[in-house]
Design an enzyme around this catalytic site. Structure first.
Site, short mmCIF file in Angstrom:
data_model
loop_
_atom_site.label_atom_id
_atom_site.label_comp_id
_atom_site.label_asym_id
_atom_site.label_seq_id
_atom_site.Cartn_x
_atom_site.Cartn_y
_atom_site.Cartn_z
N ASN A 152 41.00 34.94 35.79
CA ASN A 152 39.86 34.22 35.21
C ASN A 152 40.25 32.95 34.45
O ASN A 152 39.39 32.11 34.21
CB ASN A 152 39.02 35.15 34.33
N LYS B 76 54.21 35.88 37.91
CA LYS B 76 53.38 36.41 39.00
C LYS B 76 51.90 36.17 38.67
O LYS B 76 51.34 36.84 37.80
CB LYS B 76 53.62 37.91 39.18
N GLY C 56 45.28 41.19 31.58
CA GLY C 56 44.49 41.74 32.68
C GLY C 56 43.66 42.91 32.19
O GLY C 56 43.29 42.97 31.02
N SER C 57 43.41 43.83 33.10
CA SER C 57 42.48 44.92 32.77
C SER C 57 43.18 46.03 31.99
O SER C 57 44.40 46.16 32.01
CB SER C 57 41.90 45.49 34.07
N CYS D 297 37.29 37.28 28.81
CA CYS D 297 37.56 38.48 28.01
C CYS D 297 36.84 38.39 26.68
O CYS D 297 36.57 39.40 26.05
CB CYS D 297 39.06 38.64 27.80
N GLU E 133 33.32 47.17 30.14
CA GLU E 133 33.38 45.74 30.44
C GLU E 133 32.87 45.49 31.85
O GLU E 133 33.37 46.07 32.81
CB GLU E 133 34.83 45.25 30.33
N GLU F 142 49.50 36.39 20.86
CA GLU F 142 49.88 35.23 21.66
C GLU F 142 49.45 33.96 20.93
O GLU F 142 48.60 33.99 20.05
CB GLU F 142 49.18 35.28 23.02
P1 NAD Z 1 44.05 43.20 36.72
O1 NAD Z 1 44.56 44.18 35.72
O2 NAD Z 1 43.47 43.73 37.97
O3 NAD Z 1 45.23 42.23 37.18
C1 NAD Z 1 45.94 41.45 36.24
C2 NAD Z 1 47.30 41.11 36.83
O4 NAD Z 1 48.05 42.33 36.95
C3 NAD Z 1 47.23 40.51 38.22
O5 NAD Z 1 48.24 39.52 38.35
C4 NAD Z 1 47.54 41.69 39.11
O6 NAD Z 1 48.08 41.33 40.37
C5 NAD Z 1 48.55 42.42 38.26
N1 NAD Z 1 48.70 43.84 38.61
C6 NAD Z 1 47.77 44.64 39.17
N2 NAD Z 1 48.31 45.88 39.37
C7 NAD Z 1 49.57 45.84 38.89
C8 NAD Z 1 50.62 46.81 38.81
N3 NAD Z 1 50.46 48.06 39.23
N4 NAD Z 1 51.79 46.43 38.26
C9 NAD Z 1 51.95 45.17 37.80
N5 NAD Z 1 51.01 44.22 37.86
C10 NAD Z 1 49.82 44.55 38.40
O7 NAD Z 1 43.03 42.25 35.95
P2 NAD Z 1 42.15 41.05 36.56
O8 NAD Z 1 41.02 41.63 37.33
O9 NAD Z 1 43.02 40.03 37.22
O10 NAD Z 1 41.61 40.35 35.23
C11 NAD Z 1 40.42 40.72 34.61
C12 NAD Z 1 40.74 41.45 33.31
O11 NAD Z 1 41.57 40.63 32.48
C13 NAD Z 1 39.51 41.73 32.49
O12 NAD Z 1 39.58 43.04 31.99
C14 NAD Z 1 39.60 40.73 31.35
O13 NAD Z 1 38.96 41.11 30.17
C15 NAD Z 1 41.08 40.66 31.16
N6 NAD Z 1 41.46 39.44 30.44
C16 NAD Z 1 41.91 39.57 29.17
C17 NAD Z 1 42.23 38.44 28.44
C18 NAD Z 1 42.75 38.56 27.04
O14 NAD Z 1 43.42 37.64 26.58
N7 NAD Z 1 42.47 39.64 26.32
C19 NAD Z 1 42.11 37.18 29.02
C20 NAD Z 1 41.64 37.10 30.32
C21 NAD Z 1 41.33 38.23 31.04
#
Ligand code: NAD
Length: 515
Positions: A185, A208, A261-262, A317, A416, A495
Site C-alpha cells: 500500500n 523484498k 504487513g498484515s 494502516c 481490518e 520506525e
Molecule cells: P502481507 O502480510 O500479506 O504481506 C506483507 C509482506 O510480507 C509482503 O511483501 C509479502 O510478500 C510478505 N510475506 C507474505 N507471506 C510471508 C511469509 N510467509 N514470510 C515472509 N514474508 C511474507 O500484507 P499486505 O497485504 O501486503 O499489506 C497490507 C497490511 O499491511 C495491512 O494489514 C496494513 O494495515 C498493513 N500495513 C501496516 C503499516 C504500518 O506501518 N503499521 C503500514 C502499511 C500497511
C-alpha cells in the site's frame, strides 16, 4: 502534469518519453499500445539477475495495462543476495558517516527530481491518485535526505564509571544484514523508511517488496544501484513472501527482519525470529477510531473523516475505519458526510479529478465486498456506496461505503477491512466514545475532533495508540518523528526519525581504564 504522467495516463501510451526511459531499460522496440512487456530483474551482488520466474505487474485502474514483467527469485537466488549482503556488510559498516550521508543524499535528490514520473508509476501500479502517488514519492525522497543527516549524528554516550579511573563509552554499531519485507500500500515510502536508516547506520540490505507493486521497488533499487555503494550492500529480491521472505527469516546470516504487513504474517515472523533470537520489528494493521464530539466544527469533522477513511482508497494502516460520533452531532455529521461522499469521484488513478482510485487487486476487492455483506448481515445499515462501479477501463472500482447504526462488537468494527469502507458508531458522550475507541485489538492511530481543550488533553493521554491526532485525520504523519503503534498493530522498536536507530543498531558498552 509531467510528460511521464501524461504518457502513463494516455489510453494509448505510444512511445515512452525520453525522460522516463530509465524506468524501462529493457524496451527494445517502441510499438503503440498495448505496451510491450518489459523485463525487470533482481539486483543481487551489484548485478541485475533474471529471476527463476517472472510475473506481470497489472494496473488496477486498467486490467488491460501491464506495466512489465518482474522477476521472481527462488530460495537459491535469495541465498546469493544474502551472501553478497553478508560480505558487503563488513565493508559498508566501516565506511565513514560522510560517505554514507553522501550516498543517501544522492538517492534522495534523484527521487525528488523524478517525483512526477515515479509518482505516475506508483499510481499506475498501486491505484492511489496521481497527487497521492507524487506525494508518496516526495516523502520517500525526504526520508533519504533526513537519514543522510542522521548518518552524521549517530548517537553515543560517555559516562564516568562507578569505579575510579575508568570511563564507560556507549556506542552504536550496525547489526549486519537486514531483511526488509514491505506491503503493497506504500510501494516506495515504506521501503524508503526502512532502507534509508538501515544504510545510514551501516547495515547491508536485502529488500523484498510486495508482489503487487514491484515497479516502484525496482525504480528505487535502480536509483540506489547508482549511488556508489559497494556491490552487495543493497540487494533487491522480488518474489513470493513464502519463498524469498521465508529464506530471509531462516538464514542465520540475516541479523534482523524489518517487516510491515498484515497481522498473521507478522505474528508468524515474530515466532520464527524469536526462536532464532533474531532481531525483528513489525508494523501491522489498524482499526483506527476517529472521535467526533458534539462541539466539533462540522466541516472539519467531515474533512477529517473523508480524508482518513476514504483517501488512498482506505488502504492505509492509519485509515479511520471507525467513526465514533457523540449523540448531539450524530445526525448532522452523518448527513454532511453523505453529501460530501456524493461529490467524490472514483476513477482511474491517473485521471485528473479522481479523488479515489481503484482497489489494489481482485482479492482485496472481493474482501471489501465480503465485509460489506457481513456488515449488512450483522444488522448495520449501508447508508451509502459499497457497490462495484464500471468505468471506461476495466478496473477494481468500488463506491466508498458508509455504514451507520453499527455496534462496536460487529466484525466490521473489529477486523481490518483495508478498503474504502467506514462505520459510524454512536456514543452517548466523550467517556463512552473513548472507551469504544480503546476497545480494539489494534492501537496504531487514534483521532479526535473537538473544540474542547479538556477533552483533547484527556484523549491525548488516554488513547491507547502509538499516534494521536487532534483535529486532524488519523492518516498523515511526519517523517522525522517516530511512527508505530501498540497492541496488535506493532511490535518492537519504533520506525522513523532518530528512533529508527534503536532497531538498526546494536549498543556496545566499552570500559576504558586510564591506568
Ligand atoms: P502481507 O502480510 O500479506 O504481506 C506483507 C509482506 O510480507 C509482503 O511483501 C509479502 O510478500 C510478505 N510475506 C507474505 N507471506 C510471508 C511469509 N510467509 N514470510 C515472509 N514474508 C511474507 O500484507 P499486505 O497485504 O501486503 O499489506 C497490507 C497490511 O499491511 C495491512 O494489514 C496494513 O494495515 C498493513 N500495513 C501496516 C503499516 C504500518 O506501518 N503499521 C503500514 C502499511 C500497511
Amino acid at each position: 502534469m509531467s510528460t511521464m504522467a501524461r504518457w502513463a495516463a494516455s489510453p494509448c501510451n505510444g512511445p515512452l518519453p525520453n525522460s522516463a526511459r530509465s524506468l524501462f531499460p529493457l524496451i527494445t522496440g517502441m510499438p503503440c499500445c498495448p505496451i510491450p512487456m518489459k523485463r525487470y530483474d533482481n539486483l543481487i551482488a551489484g548485478t541485475w539477475v533474471q529471476g527463476t520466474e517472472s510475473a506481470p505487474n497489472i494496473n488496477p485502474s486498467d486490467l488491460d495495462d501491464s506495466i512489465g514483467d518482474y522477476a521472481r527469485a527462488d530460495a537459491a537466488q535469495t541465498d546469493q543476495a544474502i551472501d553478497a549482503a553478508f560480505e558487503a556488510a563488513a565493508l559498508w559498516g566501516r565506511t565513514t558517516p560522510q560517505q554514507r550521508a553522501d550516498a543517501l543524499d544522492l538517492i534522495g535528490s534523484e527521487i525528488l527530481a523524478r517525483k512526477d514520473e515515479l509518482g505516475a508509476l506508483l499510481s499506475r501500479e498501486e491505484g492511489k491518485t496521481l497527487p497521492e502517488g507524487i506525494g508518496e514519492v516526495t516523502r520517500a525522497g525526504q526520508i533519504f535526505k533526513f537519514f543522510a543527516g542522521e548518518a552524521l549524528r549517530i548517537p553515543g554516550e560517555k559516562l564516568a564509571s562507578v569505579r575510579a579511573g575508568i570511563d564507560c563509552e556507549i556506542t552504536r554499531e550496525p547489526i549486519g544484514v537486514v531483511g526488509i519485507i514491505t506491503p503493497w500500500n506504500f510501494p516506495i515510502a515504506i521501503p524508503a523508511w526502512k532502507i534509508a536508516p538501515a544504510l545510514a547506520y551501516g547495515n547491508a540490505v536485502v529488500f523484498k517488496p510486495a508482489d503487487l507493486v514491484p515497479g516502484s521497488a525496482w525504480a528505487l533499487a535502480e536509483i540506489i544501484s547508482r549511488a556508489g555503494l559497494p556491490a552487495g550492500t543493497f540487494n533487491l529480491v522480488m518474489g513470493r513472501g513464502s519463498v524469498v521472505g521465508q529464506r530471509m527469516i531462516d538464514s542465520p546470516k540475516v541479523a534482523g527482519i524489518s517487516f510491515t504487513g498484515s497481522v498473521p504474517t507478522g505474528r508468524s515472523i515474530a515466532q520464527q525470529c524469536a526462536q532464532q533470537m533474531k532481531k525483528f520489528q513489525l508494523e501491522m494493521g489498524g482499526k483506527n477510531p476517529l472521535l467526533i464530539l458534539d462541539d466539533a466544527d462540522l466541516k472539519l469533522a467531515v474533512d477529517c473523516a473523508v480524508n482518513g477513511a476514504y483517501f488512498s482508497t482506505g488502504q492505509r494502516c492509519t485509515a479511520s475505519s471507525r467513526l465514533i460520533v457523540t449523540a448531539g452531532i450524530h445526525d448532522r455529521f452523518v448527513a454532511a458526510l453523505v453529501e460530501r461522499l456524493k461529490l467524490l469521484t472514483v476513477g482511474h488513478a491517473l485521471s485528473p479529478g479522481t479523488h479515489i482510485g481503484p482497489v489494489v487487486d481482485a482479492s482485496q476487492f472481493r474482501q471489501n465486498l465480503d465485509y460489506i455483506e457481513i456488515g449488512k448481515a450483522e444488522g448495520a445499515r449501508l447508508l451509502f456506496g459499497g457497490e462495484p462501479l464500471t468505468r471506461s477501463t476495466r478496473g477494481h472500482y468500488l463506491a466508498p461505503a458508509l455504514f451507520t447504526e453499527t455496534e462496536a462488537s460487529m466484525r466490521i468494527n473489529r477486523e481490518e477491512i483495508f478498503g474504502p469502507v467506514a462505520s459510524v458508531i454512536m456514543a452517548s458522550d466523550y467517556e463512552q466514545a473513548l472507551a469504544l475507541a480503546n476497545d480494539t485489538p489494534f492501537g496504531l492511530a487514534s483521532g479526535i475532533v473537538t473544540a474542547s481543550l479538556k477533552h483533547s488533553m484527556h484523549f491525548k493521554r488516554h488513547a491507547q495508540a502509538g499516534m494521536v491526532m487532534v483535529n486532524l485525520p488519523t492518516a498523515g504523519v511526519d517523517y522525522h518523528v517516530p511512527f508505530g503503534g501498540r497492541k496488535g498493530s506493532s511490535y518492537g522498536p519504533r520506525e522513523q526519525g532518530s528512533y529508527a536507530a534503536e532497531f538498526f543498531t546494536t549498543v556496545k558498552t566499552a570500559y576504558v581504564s586510564g591506568a
